[in-house]
Design an enzyme around this catalytic site. Structure first.
Site, PDB file in Angstrom:
ATOM      1  N   ALA A 175     -61.393  26.001  -4.263  1.00 31.99           N
ATOM      2  CA  ALA A 175     -62.242  27.198  -4.977  1.00 31.99           C
ATOM      3  C   ALA A 175     -61.454  28.584  -5.124  1.00 31.99           C
ATOM      4  CB  ALA A 175     -63.307  27.408  -4.015  1.00 31.99           C
ATOM      5  N   SER A 176     -60.290  28.538  -4.433  1.00 29.63           N
ATOM      6  CA  SER A 176     -59.549  30.056  -4.640  1.00 29.63           C
ATOM      7  C   SER A 176     -58.413  30.002  -5.479  1.00 29.63           C
ATOM      8  CB  SER A 176     -58.864  30.157  -3.113  1.00 29.63           C
ATOM      9  OG  SER A 176     -58.032  29.163  -2.753  1.00 29.63           O
ATOM     10  N   HIS A 190     -55.282  15.035 -24.668  1.00 29.39           N
ATOM     11  CA  HIS A 190     -56.151  15.880 -25.454  1.00 29.39           C
ATOM     12  C   HIS A 190     -55.990  15.231 -26.934  1.00 29.39           C
ATOM     13  CE1 HIS A 190     -56.536  18.479 -22.213  1.00 29.39           C
ATOM     14  NE2 HIS A 190     -55.770  19.501 -22.705  1.00 29.39           N
ATOM     15  N   LYS A 202     -45.389  25.032 -28.209  1.00 33.24           N
ATOM     16  CA  LYS A 202     -45.575  26.276 -27.486  1.00 33.24           C
ATOM     17  C   LYS A 202     -44.619  27.228 -28.242  1.00 33.24           C
ATOM     18  CE  LYS A 202     -47.269  25.072 -23.223  1.00 33.24           C
ATOM     19  NZ  LYS A 202     -48.447  25.875 -23.075  1.00 33.24           N
ATOM     20  N   MET A 213     -63.573  20.719 -46.615  1.00 35.32           N
ATOM     21  CA  MET A 213     -62.851  19.677 -47.510  1.00 35.32           C
ATOM     22  C   MET A 213     -62.250  20.329 -48.542  1.00 35.32           C
ATOM     23  SD  MET A 213     -64.549  16.259 -49.202  1.00 35.32           S
ATOM     24  CE  MET A 213     -64.488  15.395 -47.800  1.00 35.32           C
ATOM     25  N   TRP A 219     -56.594  28.245 -46.513  1.00 36.54           N
ATOM     26  CA  TRP A 219     -57.745  28.390 -46.138  1.00 36.54           C
ATOM     27  C   TRP A 219     -58.100  29.804 -45.324  1.00 36.54           C
ATOM     28  CZ3 TRP A 219     -60.421  28.206 -41.074  1.00 36.54           C
ATOM     29  CH2 TRP A 219     -61.678  28.135 -41.049  1.00 36.54           C
TER      30      TRP A 219
END
Length: 513
Positions: free
Chosen positions: A39-40, A272, A358, A401, A508
């Site tokens: 939690a910390s 992911h 990255k 599209m 775009w």
């Protein structure tokens, strides 16, 4: 109906849904205890507690039935934990009263992760809450969120199993949420799965991948299987290649030591991007039941053929090793582009290009489906680019599209344009929920559709483990690239070899309100 009204109506419908037990539609009346272990730490402060707060503000967590417990080794008081969390709870111009009420639901218990004393104290605190809410023994619900390093999962799960689970089964449950990374390769992932699997059944284990909670990732099944015109197009006869891209315009920024243990493939691609690939490539499930969907995802993973060395480009940005927490001779990639190929009837011959990096020149995550050239091109417009279906996951969520149209005017000239669904413009006033909000709510409901099953995890690691071992052993070297660039030039060359045709002169631009 205005989109804002629709959103409110949908929220009310969701709020009134009865929670379900793993084994069926059993109404649950016992109180709910949410326990955040670690939690910390940063994950809890920045993601877990803010997600719980947003669920509370929207009425999905009721103060008369839920209590939240923080557990960690740090010796602090309830108020000290609340003060640490307060600054991460976003309220806009209003809502300070909501923050105060929410924080009062949080109690802190201090203890180690490998000693029974702390977990006995935690169980006592939970039981006191359940007693105060008049929950009968065995009817209460206990959700343990492990915002912890995977190395402590087995011992923490053992402590939870021995000291903190429901004492009997009268409609209640105990569930465990574990964060990625789930191991570092096939062997370590299987060992971790076995250790947790000895303590809890698969329906109790929720392996969270927050990408599966993103709004446009969740839209994939609807787009593919609720729209007729995609059905005949979504195959190797019409699609030339698929790109799934994750780009960040910053480096490791103080997390170099942690990142160096994993690298970009373990951190982003193996979980992911591979999860997104499954949703793009899977067959239509027989229903929306979680197991039917996850069955189809596993079939995709099992159909991926071994990755070829010539279809992988690794990179490491200049200056990465300047971080004092990174080894001087680190071989860890901060960039990777690779081609995955699926050996089945639908996708034979279609390259799936996974790209993550990255310190690049832009920040975005998107799915880009590029269609084949039009046969017999009478307009001679190939140079303008192919049709593409693009799902922008972040930022500026959108679905558009790219297609060729007539340029306005007297001449018969063509140009690239788009059919555009930009969420910010179309759904004004609708707040897109954070991924963690949605996934925690799914956990409370017992819906495992957006969580990774054990055999799915195993199949994912089987794809990448051989390559990862070669990188770890120094047999596969990353190419240096400049921060703020597109990455190594060799990656663009790999895309070209895989068949991707870049559109020149078209960009775009998200529409403005």
């Amino acid at each position: 109906m205005a989109s804002g009204e629709w959103h409110c109506e949908k929220r009310d419908l969701l709020k009134n849904e009865s929670f379900t037990k793993e084994s069926g539609n059993v109404p649950e009346t016992g109180c709910l205890s949410i326990i955040v272990l670690g939690a910390s730490g940063d994950l809890a402060k920045k993601k877990t507690f803010p997600a719980l707060f947003n669920l509370y503000r929207q009425g999905f967590l009721q103060s008369n039935e839920v209590h939240i417990f923080g557990y960690a080794r740090t010796k602090i008081s309830d108020d000290e934990l609340r003060n640490r969390i307060r600054g991460y709870l976003s309220t806009g111009n209003e809502g300070s009263e909501d923050v105060s009420k929410f924080l009062q639901l949080i109690k802190y218990v201090c203890g180690s992760y490998d000693a029974e004393e702390g977990f006995l104290a935690l169980d006592k605190a939970i039981s006191e809450h359940e007693t105060s809410k008049n929950s009968s023994e065995g009817s209460s619900r206990r959700l343990f969120y492990l915002a912890l390093p995977p190395s402590v999962y087995p011992q923490v799960c053992k402590m939870i199993k021995n000291y903190c689970t429901n004492k009997s089964d009268l409609g209640g449950w105990t569930r465990i949420v574990v964060e990625k990374p789930f191991g570092k390769d096939l062997a370590s992932a299987e060992e971790l799965s076995s250790q947790i699997g000895e303590l809890f059944d698969e329906p109790q284990i929720y392996r969270i991948d927050h990408y599966l909670g993103k709004e446009l990732v969740q839209n994939l099944l609807v787009l593919r299987f609720a729209n007729r015109f995609f059905l005949p197009l979504w195959n190797r006869d019409n699609i030339d290649n698929v790109q799934i891209v994750f780009r960040e315009d910053f480096g490791t920024e103080g997390r170099g030591g942690y990142f160096d243990q994993y690298g970009i493939i373990r951190d982003i691609i193996q979980n992911h991007l591979l999860q997104v690939l499954c949703l793009v490539a899977m067959e239509k499930p027989i229903s929306l039941k979680p197991e039917n969907i996850r069955d189809e995802k596993v079939k995709v993973l099992q159909s991926v053929v071994p990755i070829k060395d010539e279809e992988v480009v690794l990179g490491q940005y200049e200056g990465y090793r300047d971080d004092p927490t990174v080894p001087d001779h680190s071989n860890t990639p901060t960039f990777a582009t690779m081609v995955l190929r699926i050996h089945n009837e639908r996708w034979e011959g279609v390259p799936f290009i996974l790209k993550a990096g990255k310190a690049l020149n832009s920040r975005k995550a998107e799915i880009r489906v590029q269609f084949k050239d039009v046969p017999g091109d009478i307009f001679k417009c190939k140079k303008q680019g192919r049709n593409e279906f693009v799902i922008r996951l972040q930022p500026s969520e959108a679905i558009y599209m790219k297609l060729t149209v007539k340029q306005p005017g007297l001449d018969m000239s063509t140009a690239q344009s788009e059919l555009d669904l930009s969420y910010r413009q179309r759904y004004q006033g609708v707040v897109i929920p954070e991924a963690y909000e949605r996934l925690i709510l799914d956990t409370i409901r017992g819906d495992q559709q957006h969580f990774v099953r054990r055999d799915e995890l195993k199949a994912a690691w089987e794809i990448f483990t051989p390559l990862l071992h070669r990188i770890d052993n120094g047999e596969f070297k990353p190419i240096s690239y400049k921060p703020g660039s597109r990455g190594p030039a060799e990656a663009d060359e790999l895309l070209e070899r895989a068949g991707y045709v870049q559109t020149h002169g078209y960009i775009w631009i998200p529409p403005t309100l």
